[in-house]
Scaffold this motif. Structure first.
Motif, PDB file in Angstrom:
ATOM      1  N   THR A   1       0.752  -1.286  -0.008  1.00  0.00           N
ATOM      2  CA  THR A   1       0.116   0.023  -0.034  1.00  0.00           C
ATOM      3  C   THR A   1       0.865   1.197  -0.059  1.00  0.00           C
ATOM      4  OG1 THR A   1      -0.255   0.275   2.525  1.00  0.00           O
ATOM      5  CG2 THR A   1      -1.944  -0.805   1.303  1.00  0.00           C
ATOM      6  N   LEU A   2       0.273   2.488  -0.599  1.00  0.00           N
ATOM      7  CA  LEU A   2       0.987   3.789  -0.508  1.00  0.00           C
ATOM      8  C   LEU A   2       1.444   4.027   1.001  1.00  0.00           C
ATOM      9  CD1 LEU A   2      -1.169   5.770  -3.060  1.00  0.00           C
ATOM     10  CD2 LEU A   2       1.171   4.572  -3.310  1.00  0.00           C
ATOM     11  N   GLU A   3       0.621   3.728   2.001  1.00  0.00           N
ATOM     12  CA  GLU A   3       0.995   4.017   3.429  1.00  0.00           C
ATOM     13  C   GLU A   3       2.259   3.068   3.675  1.00  0.00           C
ATOM     14  OE1 GLU A   3      -1.193   4.031   7.585  1.00  0.00           O
ATOM     15  OE2 GLU A   3      -1.879   2.670   6.176  1.00  0.00           O
ATOM     16  N   PHE A   4       2.351   2.079   3.386  1.00  0.00           N
ATOM     17  CA  PHE A   4       3.279   1.003   3.727  1.00  0.00           C
ATOM     18  C   PHE A   4       4.782   1.548   3.194  1.00  0.00           C
ATOM     19  CE2 PHE A   4       6.042  -2.603   2.784  1.00  0.00           C
ATOM     20  CZ  PHE A   4       6.579  -3.121   3.731  1.00  0.00           C
ATOM     21  N   ILE A   5       4.689   2.006   1.879  1.00  0.00           N
ATOM     22  CA  ILE A   5       5.631   2.367   1.050  1.00  0.00           C
ATOM     23  C   ILE A   5       6.156   3.887   1.772  1.00  0.00           C
ATOM     24  CG2 ILE A   5       6.497   3.276  -1.132  1.00  0.00           C
ATOM     25  CD1 ILE A   5       4.448   1.588  -2.380  1.00  0.00           C
ATOM     26  N   TYR A   6       5.370   4.528   2.154  1.00  0.00           N
ATOM     27  CA  TYR A   6       5.400   5.885   2.754  1.00  0.00           C
ATOM     28  C   TYR A   6       6.485   5.688   4.070  1.00  0.00           C
ATOM     29  CZ  TYR A   6       5.320  10.512   4.770  1.00  0.00           C
ATOM     30  OH  TYR A   6       5.680  11.872   5.297  1.00  0.00           O
ATOM     31  N   MET A   7       5.932   4.618   4.836  1.00  0.00           N
ATOM     32  CA  MET A   7       6.472   4.535   6.142  1.00  0.00           C
ATOM     33  C   MET A   7       7.847   3.920   6.207  1.00  0.00           C
ATOM     34  SD  MET A   7       4.069   5.983   8.101  1.00  0.00           S
ATOM     35  CE  MET A   7       4.998   5.381   9.957  1.00  0.00           C
ATOM     36  N   THR A   8       7.818   2.788   5.260  1.00  0.00           N
ATOM     37  CA  THR A   8       9.086   1.959   5.222  1.00  0.00           C
ATOM     38  C   THR A   8       9.991   2.605   4.222  1.00  0.00           C
ATOM     39  OG1 THR A   8       8.053   0.349   3.947  1.00  0.00           O
ATOM     40  CG2 THR A   8       7.896  -0.035   6.041  1.00  0.00           C
ATOM     41  N   ARG A   9       9.889   2.995   3.191  1.00  0.00           N
ATOM     42  CA  ARG A   9      10.975   3.432   2.067  1.00  0.00           C
ATOM     43  C   ARG A   9      11.032   4.924   1.912  1.00  0.00           C
ATOM     44  NH1 ARG A   9      10.085  -1.457   2.585  1.00  0.00           N
ATOM     45  NH2 ARG A   9      10.587  -3.033   1.052  1.00  0.00           N
ATOM     46  N   TRP A  10       9.682   5.703   2.035  1.00  0.00           N
ATOM     47  CA  TRP A  10      10.164   7.053   1.905  1.00  0.00           C
ATOM     48  C   TRP A  10      10.388   8.042   2.830  1.00  0.00           C
ATOM     49  CZ3 TRP A  10      10.663   9.905  -2.522  1.00  0.00           C
ATOM     50  CH2 TRP A  10      10.667  11.124  -2.550  1.00  0.00           C
ATOM     51  N   ARG A  11       9.784   7.811   4.137  1.00  0.00           N
ATOM     52  CA  ARG A  11      10.044   8.447   5.050  1.00  0.00           C
ATOM     53  C   ARG A  11      11.563   8.275   5.708  1.00  0.00           C
ATOM     54  NH1 ARG A  11       6.251   8.683  10.374  1.00  0.00           N
ATOM     55  NH2 ARG A  11       7.454   6.713  10.948  1.00  0.00           N
ATOM     56  N   LEU A  12      11.998   7.227   5.630  1.00  0.00           N
ATOM     57  CA  LEU A  12      13.211   6.776   6.174  1.00  0.00           C
ATOM     58  C   LEU A  12      14.396   7.464   5.544  1.00  0.00           C
ATOM     59  CD1 LEU A  12      13.023   2.997   6.934  1.00  0.00           C
ATOM     60  CD2 LEU A  12      12.581   4.732   8.425  1.00  0.00           C
ATOM     61  N   HIS A  13      14.219   8.177   4.440  1.00  0.00           N
ATOM     62  CA  HIS A  13      15.317   8.914   3.873  1.00  0.00           C
ATOM     63  C   HIS A  13      15.101  10.432   4.208  1.00  0.00           C
ATOM     64  CE1 HIS A  13      17.041   6.005   1.027  1.00  0.00           C
ATOM     65  NE2 HIS A  13      15.969   5.284   1.410  1.00  0.00           N
ATOM     66  N   GLY A  14      15.936  10.838   5.152  1.00  0.00           N
ATOM     67  CA  GLY A  14      15.787  12.438   5.530  1.00  0.00           C
ATOM     68  C   GLY A  14      15.665  13.141   4.527  1.00  0.00           C
ATOM     69  N   GLU A  15      16.400  13.166   3.418  1.00  0.00           N
ATOM     70  CA  GLU A  15      16.377  14.279   2.533  1.00  0.00           C
ATOM     71  C   GLU A  15      14.868  14.182   1.555  1.00  0.00           C
ATOM     72  OE1 GLU A  15      18.094  10.807   0.421  1.00  0.00           O
ATOM     73  OE2 GLU A  15      18.063  11.639   2.477  1.00  0.00           O
ATOM     74  N   ASN A  16      14.152  13.128   1.595  1.00  0.00           N
ATOM     75  CA  ASN A  16      13.077  13.220   0.968  1.00  0.00           C
ATOM     76  C   ASN A  16      11.779  14.020   1.364  1.00  0.00           C
ATOM     77  OD1 ASN A  16      13.965  11.232  -0.923  1.00  0.00           O
ATOM     78  ND2 ASN A  16      13.089   9.675   0.336  1.00  0.00           N
ATOM     79  N   THR A  17      11.193  14.806   0.641  1.00  0.00           N
ATOM     80  CA  THR A  17      10.241  15.879   0.837  1.00  0.00           C
ATOM     81  C   THR A  17       8.458  15.255   0.506  1.00  0.00           C
ATOM     82  OG1 THR A  17      10.571  16.873  -1.319  1.00  0.00           O
ATOM     83  CG2 THR A  17      11.726  17.648   0.536  1.00  0.00           C
ATOM     84  N   TYR A  18       7.891  16.137   0.719  1.00  0.00           N
ATOM     85  CA  TYR A  18       6.454  15.656   0.409  1.00  0.00           C
ATOM     86  C   TYR A  18       6.030  16.415  -0.999  1.00  0.00           C
ATOM     87  CZ  TYR A  18       1.281  14.639   1.376  1.00  0.00           C
ATOM     88  OH  TYR A  18       0.182  14.160   1.364  1.00  0.00           O
ATOM     89  N   PRO A  19       5.325  15.916  -1.836  1.00  0.00           N
ATOM     90  CA  PRO A  19       4.521  14.709  -1.791  1.00  0.00           C
ATOM     91  C   PRO A  19       5.724  13.342  -2.153  1.00  0.00           C
ATOM     92  CG  PRO A  19       4.367  15.467  -3.817  1.00  0.00           C
ATOM     93  CD  PRO A  19       4.987  16.486  -3.057  1.00  0.00           C
ATOM     94  N   MET A  20       5.456  11.841  -1.758  1.00  0.00           N
ATOM     95  CA  MET A  20       6.072  11.038  -2.246  1.00  0.00           C
ATOM     96  C   MET A  20       6.073  10.797  -3.527  1.00  0.00           C
ATOM     97  SD  MET A  20       5.747   6.983  -0.620  1.00  0.00           S
ATOM     98  CE  MET A  20       3.871   6.910  -1.392  1.00  0.00           C
ATOM     99  N   VAL A  21       7.487  10.611  -3.955  1.00  0.00           N
ATOM    100  CA  VAL A  21       7.723  10.197  -5.563  1.00  0.00           C
ATOM    101  C   VAL A  21       7.592   8.803  -5.931  1.00  0.00           C
ATOM    102  CG1 VAL A  21       9.089  10.713  -7.484  1.00  0.00           C
ATOM    103  CG2 VAL A  21       8.846  12.392  -5.760  1.00  0.00           C
ATOM    104  N   LEU A  22       6.733   8.359  -6.867  1.00  0.00           N
ATOM    105  CA  LEU A  22       6.956   6.930  -7.310  1.00  0.00           C
ATOM    106  C   LEU A  22       7.399   6.931  -8.893  1.00  0.00           C
ATOM    107  CD1 LEU A  22       3.997   5.268  -5.947  1.00  0.00           C
ATOM    108  CD2 LEU A  22       6.119   5.066  -4.861  1.00  0.00           C
ATOM    109  N   GLU A  23       8.386   6.172  -9.248  1.00  0.00           N
ATOM    110  CA  GLU A  23       8.689   6.041 -10.520  1.00  0.00           C
ATOM    111  C   GLU A  23       7.999   4.791 -11.156  1.00  0.00           C
ATOM    112  OE1 GLU A  23      13.160   8.173 -10.563  1.00  0.00           O
ATOM    113  OE2 GLU A  23      12.976   6.244  -9.665  1.00  0.00           O
ATOM    114  N   TYR A  24       7.768   4.829 -12.514  1.00  0.00           N
ATOM    115  CA  TYR A  24       7.318   3.708 -13.204  1.00  0.00           C
ATOM    116  C   TYR A  24       7.932   3.752 -14.574  1.00  0.00           C
ATOM    117  CZ  TYR A  24       4.921   7.459 -15.783  1.00  0.00           C
ATOM    118  OH  TYR A  24       4.290   8.519 -16.572  1.00  0.00           O
ATOM    119  N   ARG A  25       8.158   2.450 -14.839  1.00  0.00           N
ATOM    120  CA  ARG A  25       9.017   2.144 -16.342  1.00  0.00           C
ATOM    121  C   ARG A  25       8.480   0.627 -16.862  1.00  0.00           C
ATOM    122  NH1 ARG A  25      14.522  -0.106 -13.128  1.00  0.00           N
ATOM    123  NH2 ARG A  25      13.541  -2.220 -12.681  1.00  0.00           N
TER     124      ARG A  25
END
Length: 242
Positions: A212-236
């Protein structure tokens, strides 16, 4: 002697349920978190294209991106729909008529769902159960999250030319939306064939379909201190390592 209560009319509440900008009833009421003034979503978004200040009190909402300081008020929306008979049906019909005039008929219902609720519902792999369930529940009451969907270039994949940038990269949707739903949303907006496979990544890591987006935000995105809001997801295009 029993006191007789005064019957209240809708106009008694107009001050609380009308938009300062358009003077009509609030449609998709959206609150500025800095000053708590509420406007129609379309009205305030359009206003912020020209100004960073609240149109009612004049306070600077944000130096560069005031849209980050907006929050939908689903509770107020339901109250307004209950106070004003027929308003919900009228707005839904007007929106449907607009999309019928501006998009191919086959895409009307799907695009309505994407525009109004962020993403199509993620129920049922064959789409039939999912569409029926989506008509009943659009996750309006779920916690919301803002994300940016970026196209990852130069992957060297054969189908890369088919995967392009979205016209609108920033969306707000339920935090319970899964990566699988994000993929369906991208396929719909990019008009990809049903057999086309995409990877969705966060910080360079491929995300699982059921995340889920909540899981990704809590475990992948927020842990990187330099990351800002909104969360960025890439696709390919999906990379076949076999």
């Amino acid at each position: 002697m029993a006191a007789t209560g005064r019957k209240h009319l809708v106009r008694d509440f107009n001050h609380f349920i009308t938009c300062y900008l358009c003077r009509g009833y609030l449609i998709k009421p959206t609150t500025v978190t800095e000053c708590l003034h509420t406007f129609c979503k379309s009205c305030i978004v359009q206003h912020f294209e020209e100004s960073n200040d609240c149109p009612k009190c004049g306070i600077q909402v944000h130096e560069t991106n005031p849209l980050e300081m907006l929050r939908l008020d689903n509770t107020l929306e339901e109250i307004i729909f209950k106070l004003v008979p027929g308003l919900r049906e009228k707005e839904e019909q007007q929106e449907l008529d607009f999309w019928k005039k501006n998009q191919p008929k086959a895409n009307v219902q799907e695009n309505l769902r994407c525009q109004r609720f962020g993403l199509p519902d993620d129920r049922g792999d064959d789409g039939e159960d999912g569409e029926d369930a989506a008509d009943e529940d659009y996750h309006r009451s779920d916690p919301q999250i803002a994300i940016c969907l970026d196209c990852l270039r130069n992957t060297g994949q054969a189908g890369e030319r088919s995967v392009t940038d979205l016209m609108k990269r920033f969306i707000r949707c339920s935090s319970r939306v899964t990566v699988g739903t994000i993929k369906k949303f991208l396929s719909l907006k990019l008009k990809l064939p049903s057999s086309y496979e995409l990877d969705v990544l966060c910080n360079g890591e491929i995300m699982g379909r059921d995340h889920t987006l909540e899981f990704i935000y809590m475990t992948r995105w927020r842990l990187h201190g330099e990351n800002t809001y909104p969360m960025v997801l890439e696709y390919r295009p999906r990379i076949d390592f076999g």
